[in-house]
Design a protein around this motif. Structure first.
Motif, PDB file in Angstrom:
ATOM      1  N   GLN A   1       7.300 -10.866   0.519  1.00 21.70           N
ATOM      2  CA  GLN A   1       6.713  -9.627   0.006  1.00 21.70           C
ATOM      3  C   GLN A   1       5.836  -8.989   1.091  1.00 21.70           C
ATOM      4  O   GLN A   1       5.890  -7.791   1.330  1.00 21.70           O
TER       5      GLN A   1
ATOM      6  N   ALA B   1       7.945  -7.384   3.757  1.00 17.73           N
ATOM      7  CA  ALA B   1       8.536  -6.144   3.259  1.00 17.73           C
ATOM      8  C   ALA B   1       7.494  -5.036   3.228  1.00 17.73           C
ATOM      9  O   ALA B   1       7.732  -3.916   3.676  1.00 17.73           O
ATOM     10  N   GLU B   2       6.329  -5.370   2.687  1.00 21.42           N
ATOM     11  CA  GLU B   2       5.283  -4.358   2.564  1.00 21.42           C
ATOM     12  C   GLU B   2       4.857  -3.858   3.941  1.00 21.42           C
ATOM     13  O   GLU B   2       4.599  -2.679   4.142  1.00 21.42           O
ATOM     14  N   ARG B   3       4.810  -4.809   4.865  1.00 20.19           N
ATOM     15  CA  ARG B   3       4.351  -4.408   6.197  1.00 20.19           C
ATOM     16  C   ARG B   3       5.344  -3.464   6.846  1.00 20.19           C
ATOM     17  O   ARG B   3       4.964  -2.467   7.445  1.00 20.19           O
ATOM     18  N   GLU B   4       6.615  -3.796   6.699  1.00 25.11           N
ATOM     19  CA  GLU B   4       7.636  -2.902   7.260  1.00 25.11           C
ATOM     20  C   GLU B   4       7.530  -1.514   6.675  1.00 25.11           C
ATOM     21  O   GLU B   4       7.534  -0.514   7.385  1.00 25.11           O
ATOM     22  N   THR B   5       7.443  -1.480   5.334  1.00 26.84           N
ATOM     23  CA  THR B   5       7.321  -0.182   4.671  1.00 26.84           C
ATOM     24  C   THR B   5       6.135   0.578   5.236  1.00 26.84           C
ATOM     25  O   THR B   5       6.202   1.762   5.540  1.00 26.84           O
ATOM     26  N   TRP B   6       5.041  -0.153   5.351  1.00 31.57           N
ATOM     27  CA  TRP B   6       3.814   0.496   5.809  1.00 31.57           C
ATOM     28  C   TRP B   6       3.990   1.023   7.230  1.00 31.57           C
ATOM     29  O   TRP B   6       3.627   2.148   7.530  1.00 31.57           O
ATOM     30  N   GLU B   7       4.622   0.198   8.083  1.00 34.00           N
ATOM     31  CA  GLU B   7       4.777   0.618   9.473  1.00 34.00           C
ATOM     32  C   GLU B   7       5.671   1.833   9.579  1.00 34.00           C
ATOM     33  O   GLU B   7       5.398   2.758  10.344  1.00 34.00           O
ATOM     34  N   ARG B   8       6.752   1.811   8.757  1.00 33.55           N
ATOM     35  CA  ARG B   8       7.631   2.976   8.795  1.00 33.55           C
ATOM     36  C   ARG B   8       6.877   4.232   8.346  1.00 33.55           C
ATOM     37  O   ARG B   8       6.957   5.275   8.960  1.00 33.55           O
ATOM     38  N   PHE B   9       6.114   4.067   7.285  1.00 33.43           N
ATOM     39  CA  PHE B   9       5.356   5.178   6.743  1.00 33.43           C
ATOM     40  C   PHE B   9       4.343   5.677   7.765  1.00 33.43           C
ATOM     41  O   PHE B   9       4.276   6.866   8.078  1.00 33.43           O
TER      42      PHE B   9
END
Lengths: 888, 112
Positions: free
Chosen positions: B90, B93-101
């Motif tokens: 989790q 996943a959250e970190r990737e989302t955050w980095e993309r954002f």
């Protein structure tokens, strides 16, 4: 995953341990914090307080932790349930009224749903029943008829959409040997019948194609009911012979217990024999004799439309190939279930709609009760909101209470339904197909449960939202009984809806009542009172020639005539509401239609002298059939005035006398019309029917006489209660022939009653539901007005103190109530005008917008509303100004 | 509650992400986590223990962390939380989302 479930369970059952753990965890945190503050030089107490302050709401955090674990929901629910039960105990009157109201609504729905489920929804006890279809031929005018056997054979050979087709005809006769002689009804079926339905025998086997032909062997399949009843379910009966109509038949097998095929209490399904025994009969091979009923099974994946298209093409080809018999004929295909129970559908759907409306009224009533009660609870609820309960929490609690009410109502309703289904089942066999599959089964229980929950939300949600809006300031200030204006509008709206729905139901029931009344006023054209009918089915083996049958029948007639209490006796091949066969006829001198099938039809009956006198059918011209009309005297016929009307438009009965009429082809004789009698309805009071032609039974064509005389009806006009003659008649018949049972023993009145029973059934139920709706509507109106009076006591007191008279107050309250009632009536009339049109198929002799019905029902409803208003009004006018003003 | 619902939710999500991140290196008890949060984000996020503990219990309920009682540094029993494999996933996943954002926001801000 397992861990989570374990935690959940622990959360549910071991709340104490989890709470202790949580306390421990938080205490650790607080202590560490306090230590930090101590190190900064605070006192022990200061450090503790600072730690608490820094934490930001320990209690709330605990709550949220609990909530995070999903415990809260259950705890709250339990708390709400206990709280709800406590409030109900405190208000038993309110609770009782609400629960009973709901029980009536839910119970009625559960009962009617059981019927709808059993008759219309439950699938038939055959594999893939949705693939079964019923096939008919249609006449040029589009009327569905039975199928001519050669046409069936051509369909079967030429089709590619059905897995299998089967033809059948009714069969009936007498079982002798093994105990009492017994009349049984069953079917002549093709060997493909069993495969088409997909049944497997409970014992033995079914018969084969090889046995299904002329001389193919006398084999019989017993229906499960007959097997149990007459042979005690003995498997050894397979392979034995039984005596059917005096001949030996070998029992090949037994049908399975669930066999639901166009049965009336599963009569008609008592035995099955090969149709093949008839294949060499001339009429069986005649494309003009529509004699067999056809059932077929669609191949998997073939739609009704596809099958219809192919069947239509086959019928068109036959019409081209055999224009003399088949021109203009088509084919009709309908789903088996539709064909079987379709006729009952409109009445059942109407009843379902009616109970739905009753439930809506019940919901509106209970919602009103809740709103009234909520007004009294505003203080309590405002307090709870002020103490930190969220609005959602309050709504949830109120909804829990209404669900509890609904569940209690649903449980009580199930009791009502259980009783109601029992009562319906006693009525249903005469009225509904598949009556034996009606029960409060799992599906009905599921429906009731879902309906109960829905009901709880339906009547609870509006009051809950309304109540939870309570504002503390306002609630605390006011005396406690006063509700907001929003609530008043809502309550009025609910009452108007209730009155409107009641009116719709009353109008619907009223129209059915009027239809029934019209039906009862129909003159059937004969006298049904004190007439007993029964059939003498003479076994072929014993009554080998006509002479033997005739001697027997005449002797029976003579002996019965001599019995005490018998006024007249006559023999016939049929009688009104009994059976009648249709034949095309031709009047001498009129142009012969291009094909025989286009001849007009008449009901033809072969009767003994005194037939018309026995039934009280009046003579209009000429003479009745008499003893002198013997086999060797000139052929004669009687016709009825419907025949005269159709064939001699504007003429009198005398015009028909001396004319000659003929049935069938050139081989049939011309018969002189020697008398004209009144028209008697044959199938139903609501059916004008076809013209009737009567001929002396002595003049039946010799080649047909054997068949006709082996199944004659004895019609007895009595001077005493007709059923008291059954045993004396049986005694006389069995004195002549010990093995001869009496078949189809019925009073004529009961046969007529049977045709109106379905209407009586739906009318009675609709009337009951409408009455319930009326009472609930009146209670609703009464409740709202009573409440308003209590609420306005102070205002009324002031008015009276200022000089208003009691009658002014009286008028004030009544005016308020009647305004609501009138609003409801207006809405109800509008709705009825739109809705009753849907039930026009159920009406007879009255239009769906029948003005007298609408007016009468409206007046009735307003009268009841007036009574409902009167009581609260009287109470209002008795208000003592002093007490009312001191009250606050 | 003074905050409106939206920031509330935002904060809750951020808090949970933060907790997962802090647990990546090993088991911690509630108090430890609170101290570290103060160090990283005291200025930006006003997180109280009153918000932290419910968040921990939610994470446990969702199976992202596992809790057990153990001795803490001063020899007292405390409840320690550690990441589960699901929690680790989790977090990724959250970190990737955050980095993309964050990358997207960054790009927008650069262009503008």
């Amino acid at each position: 995953m397992l861990g989570r479930i374990f935690r959940r369970l622990r959360a549910l059952f071991d709340r104490g341990a989890l709470d202790r753990e949580l306390d421990e965890e938080l205490r650790y945190h607080l202590e560490r914090e306090a230590e930090l503050h101590l190190a900064e030089g605070m006192s022990r107490e200061e450090a503790r307080l600072a730690a608490l302050r820094g934490f930001g709401g320990v209690t709330r955090a605990k709550e949220e932790c609990r909530e995070a674990r999903g415990v809260r929901l259950f705890e709250d629910l339990w708390q709400d349930v206990r709280y709800g039960l406590r409030t109900f105990r405190k208000k038993p009157g309110f609770t009782l009224v609400a629960v009973l109201t709901l029980a009536l609504g839910i119970g009625a729905n559960a009962a009617i749903f059981s019927v709808v489920n059993g008759v219309l929804l439950k699938s038939l006890p055959f594999p893939d029943p949705e693939r079964l279809v019923a096939l008919n031929e249609t006449t040029e005018s589009g009327r569905a008829t039975a199928v001519a056997f050669p046409d069936y054979l051509d369909w079967r050979a030429g089709q590619s959409v059905f897995e299998e087709l089967a033809a059948r005809m009714p069969a009936g006769g007498v079982l002798t040997g093994d105990g009492e002689p017994e009349r049984v009804t069953g079917r002549l079926v093709t060997a493909s019948f069993f495969k088409t339905l997909g049944v497997t025998p409970a014992a033995g086997r079914f018969f084969t194609e090889g046995e299904d032909r002329p001389g193919g062997g006398r084999v019989m399949v017993l229906g499960h009911g007959l097997w149990q009843r007459r042979y005690g379910g003995d498997p050894e009966v397979v392979g034995r012979t039984v005596l059917y109509n005096g001949e030996s038949w070998t029992v090949a097998g037994v049908m399975p217990p669930q066999f639901d095929f166009y049965g009336e209490n599963n009569l008609n399904n008592e035995f099955f024999i090969p149709l093949g025994h008839l294949y060499d009969q001339q009429w069986m091979n005649d494309r003009d004799s529509h004699v067999v009923m056809v059932t077929a099974r669609l191949k998997p994946g073939v739609s009704l439309e596809q099958a219809r298209a192919q069947l239509g093409a086959l019928a068109a080809r036959l019409a081209e190939q055999f224009p003399a018999s088949n021109r203009g004929e088509g084919a009709r295909l309908s789903s088996f279930l539709d064909d079987y129970v379709g006729a009952a559908r409109p009445a059942l759907l109407m009843l379902m709609a009616a109970v739905g409306a009753v439930l809506l009224i019940a919901c509106a009533n209970v919602a009103n009760l809740l709103l009234v009660r909520a007004a009294g609870r505003r203080k309590e609820i405002a307090l709870r909101v002020a103490l930190g309960a969220g609005r959602g929490r309050v709504v949830r609690q109120l909804l829990t209470e209404s669900l509890l009410l609904a569940l209690a109502g649903g449980a009580t309703g199930l009791l009502f339904a259980w009783w109601g289904v029992g009562a319906l089942l006693r009525l249903a066999p005469d009225v509904l197909p598949r009556a034996e599959s009606i029960s409060l089964d799992g599906r009905a229980l599921g429906f009731t449960f879902a309906l109960t929950l829905l009901t709880g939300v339906a009547f609870g949600v509006v009051p809950a939202l309304q109540t939870s809006k309570a504002d503390l300031n306002d609630a605390m200030k006011s005396g406690g009984v006063r509700g907001g204006t929003g609530g008043r509008w809502l309550r009025s709206g609910l009452v108007v809806t209730e009155v409107a729905l009641s009116l719709v139901l009353l109008v619907g029931a009223g129209l059915l009542l009027r239809s029934f009344w019209q039906l009862m006023r129909v003159e059937p054209g004969f006298e049904a009172r004190d007439v007993l009918t029964l059939r003498l089915r003479l076994p072929d083996a014993k009554y080998t020639d006509v002479e033997k049958s005739v001697v027997f029948l005449k002797e029976v007639k003579r002996r019965v005539e001599a019995l005490q209490g018998v006024r007249r006796v006559s023999l016939a091949t049929g009688f009104p509401f009994g059976r009648a066969s249709e034949h095309g006829y031709l009047l001498e001198g009129r142009p012969e239609p291009r094909q025989p099938s286009e001849r007009p039809d008449a009901y033809v009956q072969w009767v003994s002298p005194e037939f018309h006198q026995t039934l009280g059918i009046p003579l209009l011209a000429g003479r009745y059939i008499e003893e002198r009309d013997a086999a060797d005297s000139p052929p004669v016929a009687l016709v009825d005035d419907d025949f005269v009307r159709r064939n001699f438009p504007g003429g009198s009965p005398r015009d028909a006398l001396g004319k000659r009429v003929r049935f069938g082809g050139d081989e049939e004789p011309w018969c002189e019309i020697v008398g004209v009698v009144g028209h008697a309805r044959q199938n139903g009071l609501d059916e004008e029917g076809r013209p009737g032609i009567y001929r002396p039974w002595t003049q039946i064509r010799p080649d047909l006489a054997a068949g006709y005389t082996r199944a004659m009806d004895l019609i007895v006009k009595t001077s005493i209660e007709p059923t008291r003659l059954v045993e004396p008649i049986r005694g006389e018949v069995q004195a002549l022939d010990r093995d001869q049972p009496l078949g189809n023993v019925r009073t004529l009145a009961s046969l007529v009653e049977q045709t109106i029973a379905p209407r009586r059934f739906s009318m009675t139920l609709a009337a009951v539901f409408a009455f319930v709706a009326l009472v609930l509507g009146a209670v609703g109106l009464y409740g709202v007005l009573s409440y308003t009076v209590a609420q306005r006591a102070r205002e009324i007191g002031i008015r009276m103190a200022l000089g208003a008279q009691r009658k002014d107050v009286h008028r004030l309250v009544i005016a308020q109530g009647m305004a609501l009632a009138l609003g409801g009536v207006a809405a109800g009339v509008a709705a009825s005008l739109a809705l009753t049109r849907l039930m026009s198929g159920l009406l007879f002799g009255v239009s769906a917008t029948d003005a007298p019905t609408f007016v009468l029902i409206t007046l009735l409803l307003l009268l009841v509303a007036l009574v409902a208003c009167y009581l609260p009004a009287r109470r209002a006018s008795k208000v003592d100004p002093l007490i009312a003003l001191r009250y606050e | 509650m003074g905050l409106n619902k939206r920031t509330d939710l935002l904060q809750q999500g951020t808090l949970e992400l933060l907790v997962l991140r802090l647990l990546r290196t090993g088991a911690l008890n509630g108090w430890d986590i609170m101290q570290r949060i103060r160090v990283v984000s005291d200025e930006v996020l006003s997180i109280t223990p009153g918000a932290l503990y419910p968040a921990l219990h939610r994470l446990e309920e969702r199976g992202l962390v596992r809790a057990e009682w153990a001795s803490s540094e001063n020899n007292r029993q405390a409840k320690f939380y550690r990441l589960t494999p699901a929690g680790r996933k989790q977090l990724e996943a959250e970190r990737e989302t955050w980095e993309r954002f964050a990358g997207a926001i960054d790009a927008i801000l650069r262009d503008a």
